[in-house]
Design a protein around this motif. Structure first.
Motif, PDB file in Angstrom:
ATOM      1  N   GLY A 115      51.832 139.383  64.560  1.00 43.73           N
ATOM      2  CA  GLY A 115      52.453 140.326  65.488  1.00 43.73           C
ATOM      3  C   GLY A 115      51.411 141.173  66.173  1.00 43.73           C
ATOM      4  O   GLY A 115      50.374 140.681  66.604  1.00 43.73           O
ATOM      5  N   ASP A 116      51.675 142.491  66.251  1.00 41.17           N
ATOM      6  CA  ASP A 116      50.703 143.394  66.878  1.00 41.17           C
ATOM      7  C   ASP A 116      49.743 143.983  65.842  1.00 41.17           C
ATOM      8  O   ASP A 116      48.987 144.888  66.132  1.00 41.17           O
ATOM      9  N   VAL A 132      48.588 122.715  47.627  1.00 38.30           N
ATOM     10  CA  VAL A 132      48.953 122.215  48.950  1.00 38.30           C
ATOM     11  C   VAL A 132      50.249 122.896  49.354  1.00 38.30           C
ATOM     12  O   VAL A 132      51.255 122.774  48.661  1.00 38.30           O
ATOM     13  N   TRP A 133      50.225 123.624  50.483  1.00 42.50           N
ATOM     14  CA  TRP A 133      51.407 124.370  50.893  1.00 42.50           C
ATOM     15  C   TRP A 133      51.289 124.800  52.351  1.00 42.50           C
ATOM     16  O   TRP A 133      50.224 124.723  52.939  1.00 42.50           O
ATOM     17  N   GLY A 134      52.415 125.253  52.884  1.00 40.13           N
ATOM     18  CA  GLY A 134      52.467 125.802  54.231  1.00 40.13           C
ATOM     19  C   GLY A 134      52.960 127.234  54.193  1.00 40.13           C
ATOM     20  O   GLY A 134      53.702 127.619  53.293  1.00 40.13           O
ATOM     21  N   PHE A 135      52.558 128.023  55.172  1.00 46.43           N
ATOM     22  CA  PHE A 135      52.988 129.414  55.257  1.00 46.43           C
ATOM     23  C   PHE A 135      54.449 129.502  55.676  1.00 46.43           C
ATOM     24  O   PHE A 135      54.952 128.646  56.392  1.00 46.43           O
ATOM     25  N   GLY A 136      55.112 130.585  55.263  1.00 44.82           N
ATOM     26  CA  GLY A 136      56.424 130.930  55.768  1.00 44.82           C
ATOM     27  C   GLY A 136      57.569 130.133  55.195  1.00 44.82           C
ATOM     28  O   GLY A 136      57.437 129.442  54.189  1.00 44.82           O
ATOM     29  N   ASP A 137      58.700 130.220  55.897  1.00 45.59           N
ATOM     30  CA  ASP A 137      59.920 129.582  55.409  1.00 45.59           C
ATOM     31  C   ASP A 137      60.579 128.702  56.458  1.00 45.59           C
ATOM     32  O   ASP A 137      61.771 128.411  56.379  1.00 45.59           O
ATOM     33  N   SER A 138      59.790 128.274  57.451  1.00 45.75           N
ATOM     34  CA  SER A 138      60.315 127.352  58.466  1.00 45.75           C
ATOM     35  C   SER A 138      59.143 126.576  59.059  1.00 45.75           C
ATOM     36  O   SER A 138      58.001 127.046  58.999  1.00 45.75           O
ATOM     37  N   PRO A 139      59.420 125.412  59.637  1.00 47.89           N
ATOM     38  CA  PRO A 139      58.337 124.662  60.285  1.00 47.89           C
ATOM     39  C   PRO A 139      57.658 125.465  61.400  1.00 47.89           C
ATOM     40  O   PRO A 139      56.435 125.419  61.545  1.00 47.89           O
ATOM     41  N   TYR A 155      41.000 126.941  46.016  1.00 51.53           N
ATOM     42  CA  TYR A 155      41.116 126.320  47.340  1.00 51.53           C
ATOM     43  C   TYR A 155      42.577 125.991  47.585  1.00 51.53           C
ATOM     44  O   TYR A 155      43.324 125.657  46.655  1.00 51.53           O
ATOM     45  N   ASN A 156      42.984 126.065  48.855  1.00 49.21           N
ATOM     46  CA  ASN A 156      44.352 125.774  49.253  1.00 49.21           C
ATOM     47  C   ASN A 156      44.320 124.929  50.510  1.00 49.21           C
ATOM     48  O   ASN A 156      43.665 125.301  51.497  1.00 49.21           O
ATOM     49  N   ILE A 157      45.016 123.809  50.479  1.00 46.61           N
ATOM     50  CA  ILE A 157      45.147 122.948  51.646  1.00 46.61           C
ATOM     51  C   ILE A 157      46.407 123.395  52.368  1.00 46.61           C
ATOM     52  O   ILE A 157      47.507 123.346  51.810  1.00 46.61           O
ATOM     53  N   ILE A 158      46.232 123.869  53.606  1.00 48.32           N
ATOM     54  CA  ILE A 158      47.346 124.445  54.359  1.00 48.32           C
ATOM     55  C   ILE A 158      47.973 123.377  55.253  1.00 48.32           C
ATOM     56  O   ILE A 158      47.276 122.681  55.988  1.00 48.32           O
ATOM     57  N   LEU A 159      49.297 123.307  55.192  1.00 47.46           N
ATOM     58  CA  LEU A 159      50.068 122.338  55.979  1.00 47.46           C
ATOM     59  C   LEU A 159      50.698 123.015  57.182  1.00 47.46           C
ATOM     60  O   LEU A 159      51.029 124.192  57.152  1.00 47.46           O
ATOM     61  N   ASN A 160      50.894 122.239  58.232  1.00 48.17           N
ATOM     62  CA  ASN A 160      51.636 122.735  59.393  1.00 48.17           C
ATOM     63  C   ASN A 160      53.130 122.491  59.163  1.00 48.17           C
ATOM     64  O   ASN A 160      53.544 122.088  58.070  1.00 48.17           O
ATOM     65  N   GLY A 161      53.934 122.691  60.175  1.00 42.66           N
ATOM     66  CA  GLY A 161      55.381 122.532  60.064  1.00 42.66           C
ATOM     67  C   GLY A 161      55.849 121.105  59.892  1.00 42.66           C
ATOM     68  O   GLY A 161      57.022 120.863  59.600  1.00 42.66           O
ATOM     69  N   ARG A 162      54.967 120.139  60.068  1.00 40.80           N
ATOM     70  CA  ARG A 162      55.292 118.719  59.857  1.00 40.80           C
ATOM     71  C   ARG A 162      54.684 118.201  58.552  1.00 40.80           C
ATOM     72  O   ARG A 162      54.552 117.005  58.348  1.00 40.80           O
ATOM     73  N   GLU A 174      52.894 128.531  63.353  1.00 43.54           N
ATOM     74  CA  GLU A 174      52.393 129.783  63.917  1.00 43.54           C
ATOM     75  C   GLU A 174      51.334 130.412  63.014  1.00 43.54           C
ATOM     76  O   GLU A 174      50.259 130.818  63.481  1.00 43.54           O
ATOM     77  N   LEU A 175      51.618 130.499  61.725  1.00 46.19           N
ATOM     78  CA  LEU A 175      50.693 131.175  60.820  1.00 46.19           C
ATOM     79  C   LEU A 175      49.440 130.348  60.559  1.00 46.19           C
ATOM     80  O   LEU A 175      48.341 130.903  60.461  1.00 46.19           O
ATOM     81  N   ALA A 176      49.585 129.031  60.474  1.00 48.90           N
ATOM     82  CA  ALA A 176      48.404 128.177  60.325  1.00 48.90           C
ATOM     83  C   ALA A 176      47.494 128.307  61.544  1.00 48.90           C
ATOM     84  O   ALA A 176      46.264 128.352  61.407  1.00 48.90           O
ATOM     85  N   ALA A 177      48.080 128.393  62.724  1.00 47.41           N
ATOM     86  CA  ALA A 177      47.284 128.565  63.946  1.00 47.41           C
ATOM     87  C   ALA A 177      46.519 129.887  63.908  1.00 47.41           C
ATOM     88  O   ALA A 177      45.351 129.946  64.321  1.00 47.41           O
ATOM     89  N   LEU A 178      47.138 130.946  63.394  1.00 44.59           N
ATOM     90  CA  LEU A 178      46.449 132.235  63.287  1.00 44.59           C
ATOM     91  C   LEU A 178      45.267 132.152  62.321  1.00 44.59           C
ATOM     92  O   LEU A 178      44.232 132.780  62.547  1.00 44.59           O
ATOM     93  N   VAL A 179      45.417 131.372  61.248  1.00 47.50           N
ATOM     94  CA  VAL A 179      44.304 131.171  60.315  1.00 47.50           C
ATOM     95  C   VAL A 179      43.162 130.451  61.023  1.00 47.50           C
ATOM     96  O   VAL A 179      42.002 130.875  60.965  1.00 47.50           O
TER      97      VAL A 179
END
Length: 135
Positions: free
Chosen positions: A97-98, A17-24, A59-66, A29-34
């Motif tokens: 990004g691009d 269980v984790w979230g992408f990146g190093d900030s909420p 399997y990985n349960i992805i968390l948002n910034g909250r 942003e990255l969860a939305a791209l997934v």
């Protein structure tokens, strides 16, 4: 623990269980791209992955910034690649990004500098995954 997270952990008992990146903001942003299907890969410093290894099929349960679960992904491919050897094709799979190698290099260098792991020849674990479920 939220009831949704509890339900997902019962459905995927070995899931990390984790979230992408190093900030909420980055996690959102990255969860939305997934969820949108743009992000199909991620990478991290090899030294970080060794602390909590992920295996193909995991399997990985992805968390948002909250810290709320938003989706489940499944690791399909892992490879070790040096930062300096990253290709445009792999960078594009990250969907950020691009999607260019230049954008990937700038954003990932900044991330790894914040993490304290950056070096031009650092080893990365590049993880490809599939979206299993949006919650």
């Amino acid at each position: 623990m939220t009831s949704l997270l509890h339900t997902l952990q019962q459905r995927y008992p070995q899931a990390l269980v984790w979230g992408f990146g190093d900030s909420p903001e980055m996690a959102d942003e990255l969860a939305a791209l997934v969820i949108q299907g743009h992000k199909r890969a991620s990478c991290g410093a090899l030294v970080s992955y060794l602390k909590e290894p992920i295996l193909p099929g995991s399997y990985n349960i992805i968390l948002n910034g909250r810290d709320e679960p938003v989706c489940v992904i499944r690791t399909t491919v892992l490879r070790v690649v040096r930062y300096c050897d990253m290709t445009a094709e792999l960078a594009s799979l990250e969907g950020e990004g691009d999607r260019s190698l230049a954008w990937w290099q700038a954003s990932h260098q900044a991330f790894f500098e914040r993490e304290g792991t950056w070096a031009p020849d650092m080893e990365l674990v590049f993880e490809e995954f599939t979206l299993v479920e949006v919650v």
